[in-house]
Design a protein around this motif. Structure first.
Motif, PDB file in Angstrom:
ATOM      1  N   GLU A 108       0.689  -1.094   0.083  1.00 24.92           N
ATOM      2  CA  GLU A 108      -0.218  -0.467   0.433  1.00 24.92           C
ATOM      3  C   GLU A 108       1.265   1.322   0.226  1.00 24.92           C
ATOM      4  OE1 GLU A 108      -2.118  -0.079   3.762  1.00 24.92           O
ATOM      5  OE2 GLU A 108      -3.601  -1.969   2.860  1.00 24.92           O
ATOM      6  N   THR A 109       1.759   1.348   0.821  1.00 30.41           N
ATOM      7  CA  THR A 109       3.066   2.686   1.022  1.00 30.41           C
ATOM      8  C   THR A 109       3.519   2.833  -0.697  1.00 30.41           C
ATOM      9  OG1 THR A 109       3.006   1.675   3.624  1.00 30.41           O
ATOM     10  CG2 THR A 109       4.649   3.628   2.145  1.00 30.41           C
ATOM     11  N   GLY A 125       3.157   5.821  -3.653  1.00 23.27           N
ATOM     12  CA  GLY A 125       4.388   6.397  -4.408  1.00 23.27           C
ATOM     13  C   GLY A 125       4.741   6.606  -2.568  1.00 23.27           C
ATOM     14  N   LYS A 126       4.905   6.322  -1.663  1.00 20.33           N
ATOM     15  CA  LYS A 126       5.433   6.510  -0.280  1.00 20.33           C
ATOM     16  C   LYS A 126       6.978   5.484  -0.503  1.00 20.33           C
ATOM     17  CE  LYS A 126       3.622  10.851   0.092  1.00 20.33           C
ATOM     18  NZ  LYS A 126       4.000  11.624  -0.206  1.00 20.33           N
ATOM     19  N   GLN A 127       7.451   5.770   1.278  1.00 22.63           N
ATOM     20  CA  GLN A 127       9.003   4.600   1.510  1.00 22.63           C
ATOM     21  C   GLN A 127       8.127   4.167   2.680  1.00 22.63           C
ATOM     22  OE1 GLN A 127      11.407   8.488   1.240  1.00 22.63           O
ATOM     23  NE2 GLN A 127      12.860   7.211  -0.008  1.00 22.63           N
ATOM     24  N   THR A 128       9.220   3.168   2.611  1.00 23.47           N
ATOM     25  CA  THR A 128       9.382   2.820   4.529  1.00 23.47           C
ATOM     26  C   THR A 128      10.857   2.407   4.665  1.00 23.47           C
ATOM     27  OG1 THR A 128       7.552   1.018   3.612  1.00 23.47           O
ATOM     28  CG2 THR A 128       8.607  -0.077   5.324  1.00 23.47           C
ATOM     29  N   ILE A 129      10.274   2.067   6.123  1.00 24.60           N
ATOM     30  CA  ILE A 129      11.634   1.680   6.641  1.00 24.60           C
ATOM     31  C   ILE A 129      11.731   0.872   7.391  1.00 24.60           C
ATOM     32  CG2 ILE A 129      13.367   2.597   9.009  1.00 24.60           C
ATOM     33  CD1 ILE A 129      13.115   5.102   7.822  1.00 24.60           C
ATOM     34  N   VAL A 154      13.983   5.572  -2.393  1.00 22.11           N
ATOM     35  CA  VAL A 154      13.840   3.295  -3.554  1.00 22.11           C
ATOM     36  C   VAL A 154      12.700   3.511  -2.218  1.00 22.11           C
ATOM     37  CG1 VAL A 154      15.975   2.079  -2.741  1.00 22.11           C
ATOM     38  CG2 VAL A 154      16.674   4.155  -3.507  1.00 22.11           C
ATOM     39  N   PRO A 155      12.111   2.039  -2.864  1.00 22.83           N
ATOM     40  CA  PRO A 155      11.558   2.298  -2.024  1.00 22.83           C
ATOM     41  C   PRO A 155      10.903   1.697  -0.554  1.00 22.83           C
ATOM     42  CG  PRO A 155      10.572   1.035  -4.117  1.00 22.83           C
ATOM     43  CD  PRO A 155      12.302   1.261  -3.874  1.00 22.83           C
ATOM     44  N   ILE A 156      12.348   0.844   0.360  1.00 21.41           N
ATOM     45  CA  ILE A 156      12.454   0.342   1.271  1.00 21.41           C
ATOM     46  C   ILE A 156      13.806   0.342   2.045  1.00 21.41           C
ATOM     47  CG2 ILE A 156      12.196  -2.391   2.320  1.00 21.41           C
ATOM     48  CD1 ILE A 156      10.149  -3.086   0.276  1.00 21.41           C
ATOM     49  N   LEU A 157      13.798   0.777   3.032  1.00 22.86           N
ATOM     50  CA  LEU A 157      15.731   0.959   3.711  1.00 22.86           C
ATOM     51  C   LEU A 157      14.903  -0.095   4.792  1.00 22.86           C
ATOM     52  CD1 LEU A 157      17.734   1.905   4.085  1.00 22.86           C
ATOM     53  CD2 LEU A 157      17.046   3.769   5.094  1.00 22.86           C
ATOM     54  N   ILE A 158      15.949  -1.405   4.774  1.00 20.86           N
ATOM     55  CA  ILE A 158      15.999  -1.913   6.280  1.00 20.86           C
ATOM     56  C   ILE A 158      17.796  -1.613   6.707  1.00 20.86           C
ATOM     57  CG2 ILE A 158      17.048  -3.750   4.458  1.00 20.86           C
ATOM     58  CD1 ILE A 158      16.109  -4.738   8.059  1.00 20.86           C
ATOM     59  N   GLY A 159      17.051  -1.539   8.204  1.00 18.40           N
ATOM     60  CA  GLY A 159      18.634  -1.267   8.768  1.00 18.40           C
ATOM     61  C   GLY A 159      18.320  -1.846  10.263  1.00 18.40           C
ATOM     62  N   THR A 160      19.488  -1.622  11.386  1.00 17.46           N
ATOM     63  CA  THR A 160      19.699  -1.925  12.619  1.00 17.46           C
ATOM     64  C   THR A 160      19.162  -0.699  13.410  1.00 17.46           C
ATOM     65  OG1 THR A 160      22.404  -1.241  12.376  1.00 17.46           O
ATOM     66  CG2 THR A 160      21.399  -3.903  12.276  1.00 17.46           C
ATOM     67  N   GLN A 161      19.839  -0.434  14.377  1.00 18.90           N
ATOM     68  CA  GLN A 161      19.832   1.220  14.873  1.00 18.90           C
ATOM     69  C   GLN A 161      20.320   2.432  14.327  1.00 18.90           C
ATOM     70  OE1 GLN A 161      21.181   0.880  18.337  1.00 18.90           O
ATOM     71  NE2 GLN A 161      23.698   0.494  17.628  1.00 18.90           N
ATOM     72  N   ASN A 163      15.167  12.785   9.496  1.00 18.15           N
ATOM     73  CA  ASN A 163      13.900  13.392   9.248  1.00 18.15           C
ATOM     74  C   ASN A 163      13.703  12.861   7.704  1.00 18.15           C
ATOM     75  OD1 ASN A 163      11.506  14.559   9.327  1.00 18.15           O
ATOM     76  ND2 ASN A 163      13.270  16.892   8.780  1.00 18.15           N
ATOM     77  N   LEU A 164      12.956  11.552   7.305  1.00 20.43           N
ATOM     78  CA  LEU A 164      12.977  11.844   5.598  1.00 20.43           C
ATOM     79  C   LEU A 164      11.201  12.025   5.338  1.00 20.43           C
ATOM     80  CD1 LEU A 164      14.869   8.380   5.747  1.00 20.43           C
ATOM     81  CD2 LEU A 164      15.345  10.713   4.801  1.00 20.43           C
ATOM     82  N   PRO A 165      10.772  13.047   4.843  1.00 23.11           N
ATOM     83  CA  PRO A 165       8.962  13.120   4.880  1.00 23.11           C
ATOM     84  C   PRO A 165       8.490  12.409   4.055  1.00 23.11           C
ATOM     85  CG  PRO A 165      10.468  14.624   4.656  1.00 23.11           C
ATOM     86  CD  PRO A 165      11.702  14.247   4.619  1.00 23.11           C
ATOM     87  N   ASP A 166       9.119  11.497   3.075  1.00 23.90           N
ATOM     88  CA  ASP A 166       8.473  10.746   2.518  1.00 23.90           C
ATOM     89  C   ASP A 166       8.118   9.064   3.516  1.00 23.90           C
ATOM     90  OD1 ASP A 166       7.401  12.625   0.274  1.00 23.90           O
ATOM     91  OD2 ASP A 166       9.019  11.935  -1.150  1.00 23.90           O
ATOM     92  N   VAL A 167       9.042   9.072   4.352  1.00 20.62           N
ATOM     93  CA  VAL A 167       9.270   7.343   5.062  1.00 20.62           C
ATOM     94  C   VAL A 167       7.541   7.629   5.209  1.00 20.62           C
ATOM     95  CG1 VAL A 167       9.701   6.020   6.438  1.00 20.62           C
ATOM     96  CG2 VAL A 167      10.724   7.316   5.016  1.00 20.62           C
ATOM     97  N   THR A 168       6.448   6.958   5.232  1.00 17.95           N
ATOM     98  CA  THR A 168       4.905   7.145   6.007  1.00 17.95           C
ATOM     99  C   THR A 168       4.753   5.891   6.198  1.00 17.95           C
ATOM    100  OG1 THR A 168       4.473   6.493   3.385  1.00 17.95           O
ATOM    101  CG2 THR A 168       4.442   8.635   4.401  1.00 17.95           C
TER     102      THR A 168
END
Length: 553
Positions: free
Chosen positions: A232-233, A237-241, A351-358, A365-370
């Motif tokens: 859905e994200t 047109g939005k991004q995911t962490i 990029v649609p998805i960012l996966i990471g540790t701490q 502060n990434l405005p398109d991450v919903t």
């Protein structure tokens, strides 16, 4: 043009932000210095308050230090301050060479810069007249030095401020329990920001029970609700962490027949499987060896267990073949592929998805991450450290706060095996006050900070018998001296020596004493005396000892 660009960055403060700035500056102009706690929910505009205060300080010819917890935040923070203050802002962190650090120190001494930004080492920048020290995300464990001496940047900042006649501002959405306790006791001045600066509400949080996912036949790292939310994200047109505080592909390889898992020959720790190079690696000393298909002990087949960021990235590519995925952890960050490069690529290439540790959980502060997804939310709940609940609550609150910082409302999904756990449910509600009251009572019962100190005296060396012998001798000397009349009023309990949670690292055995009780000045001097005597004792030539008060590890 540069001036106009800088002026555009000066946002109009909200009434609550302006009241805080006016109050602190009124005291500053009267020559009154102190420590101020700014408790603001994620996205409430704490940085704007910092910048307004710093602007006044440097206008008066003094300098400011801004501490941030993660080196990953350096670039983004530096950019915000540079747009406001121009090239009078600089950075100090571990990525700089010794020569570059020397140049920064010379620029600071010569008055060429007014503001320095960086992790705890920036605190020692030799400014001639410091007026303000800001510690952002003051609750973070990275402000405690991992090497000896084990100083904490918060206490050290207060001493630096005292020497310069400066003030200290501590900022956090989830202040350290001890910090909030001091604020409520009136030792620190206390301010709050209760609303987000973009007027968006905090993101609604869905807690997913991973036991139910297994019952539904889903053995992947990503639950069905999280998979749907990612689709859905992306469609919007939005991004995911996605956040998982464990790097690598799998936690370990385990033999199906004898249940043994390969361990590091240098450390008492299991090796982590990394699929990129088909190797097993130790995350303590760096040792690695090729992954095996058969158990070296019994010849049985090896099975991968557990999940790391690398494995999640592979699952994402299987589930969403058309989506690009960035990963930011200790394995992907390098001299070439820096934090800045990864974050720039994620933001600029959308990029649609960012996966990471701490690294992805703090301050970004990434405005398109919903959408924010937390995998294995209970991962850190069951460590032996008294801060386990606090660390988990803080991490969850901070990472959930990365969503919805722009004009579009955000959402978060927390995956856990214990959905009813109080820490998880309170973090999902972003209910810091209830968590603080609960944790404070537990600390009171357990005699932990802020009611007493937990002091670890750790002994290390390659000869296990010598390490244990030295630890026992230290304990006996301590207990004997505590019987003297001058320590009659002291209440200090001593436990151990016992092996550390990781009993051996890089061939060095590790034992420790645990001391519980308020560490008075007299007791601190006693421990310092015993450490000196320990180092002078020829029997301890191959053994090192150090003290850590209220540590985070």
């Amino acid at each position: 043009v540069k001036l106009l660009e800088q002026e555009e960055q000066r946002k109009l403060l909200s009434p609550s932000q302006q009241r805080i700035v006016d109050d602190i500056l009124a005291e500053y102009e009267k020559g009154i210095t102190g420590t101020y706690l700014l408790h603001g929910i994620t996205g409430s505009g704490k940085t704007e308050v910092y910048m307004a205060l710093i602007e006044k300080v440097i206008a008066g010819g003094r300098q400011a230090i801004v501490l941030i917890p993660e080196i990953a935040l350096t670039y983004q923070t530096l950019l915000r301050f540079y747009k406001r203050f121009g090239d009078r802002v600089s950075v100090m962190n571990s990525t700089l060479s010794p020569g570059e650090k020397y140049d920064q120190c010379e620029r600071a001494k010569n008055g060429e810069i007014d503001v320095i930004i960086g992790p705890r080492s920036a605190l020692f920048t030799p400014f001639p007249d410091i007026g303000l020290i800001v510690i952002d995300e003051e609750h973070e464990g990275s402000y405690k030095s991992e090497g000896t001496p084990k100083y904490h940047a918060r206490e050290t900042a207060m001493e630096v401020a005292r020497l310069h006649g400066a003030s200290v501002v501590l900022g956090s959405a989830t202040p350290c329990v001890e910090t909030m306790y001091r604020a409520k006791q009136g030792i620190y001045r206390f301010y709050q920001l209760k609303n987000r600066s973009n007027r968006q509400p905090l993101p609604p949080v869905q807690i997913v029970d991973m036991k139910e996912q297994l019952q539904q036949g889903n053995d992947l790292s990503l639950s069905y609700p999280l998979q749907d939310a990612i689709r859905e994200t992306k469609d919007a047109g939005k991004q995911t962490i996605l956040f998982l505080n464990r790097r690598g592909n799998s936690r370990a390889l385990v033999c199906v027949d004898c249940r043994e898992a390969p361990e590091c020959p240098r450390c008492s720790a299991r090796l982590t499987y990394h699929s990129a190079n088909e190797r097993l690696m130790c995350h303590y000393c760096g040792y690695s060896q090729p992954a095996m298909e058969r158990c070296p002990s019994c010849g049985g087949p090896m099975k991968k267990i557990g999940t790391g960021t690398q494995k999640v990235q592979q699952e994402l590519k299987t589930l969403f073949a058309d989506l690009e995925v960035d990963r930011m952890d200790a394995d992907t960050v390098s001299a070439v592929n820096t934090h800045e490069h990864i974050l720039d690529h994620f933001k600029n290439e959308h990029v649609p998805i960012l996966i990471g540790t701490q690294m992805v959980a703090k301050g970004l502060n990434l405005p398109d991450v919903t959408l924010v997804g937390v995998l294995d939310a209970d991962l850190g709940l069951y460590s032996d450290n008294y801060r386990a609940a606090e660390t988990t609550f803080n991490m969850l609150t901070q990472v959930v706060g990365r969503a919805g910082r722009g004009d579009t409302a955000g959402q978060a999904v927390i995956q856990t095996m214990v959905p009813e756990h109080k820490v998880i449910t309170l973090a999902a509600r972003q209910d810091y006050e209830s968590f603080y009251e609960l944790e404070l009572e537990l600390r009171r019962v357990q005699q932990c900070p802020p009611f007493a100190d937990v002091t670890l005296v750790t002994f290390t060396g390659q000869d296990e018998a010598a390490v244990l012998r030295g630890a026992v001798k230290f304990r006996d000397s301590l207990m004997s001296l505590l019987k003297l009349p001058q320590y009659a009023s002291e209440q200090l309990s001593c436990f151990g020596p016992a092996p550390c949670p990781v009993a051996k690292i890089n061939y060095n055995y590790r034992y420790r004493l645990t001391l519980r009780g308020k560490l008075s000045r007299a007791l601190r001097q006693l421990l310092a005396h015993l450490l000196r005597e320990f180092s002078r004792d020829k029997e301890n030539r191959e053994v090192s000892a150090f003290v850590d008060v209220n540590g985070f590890d």
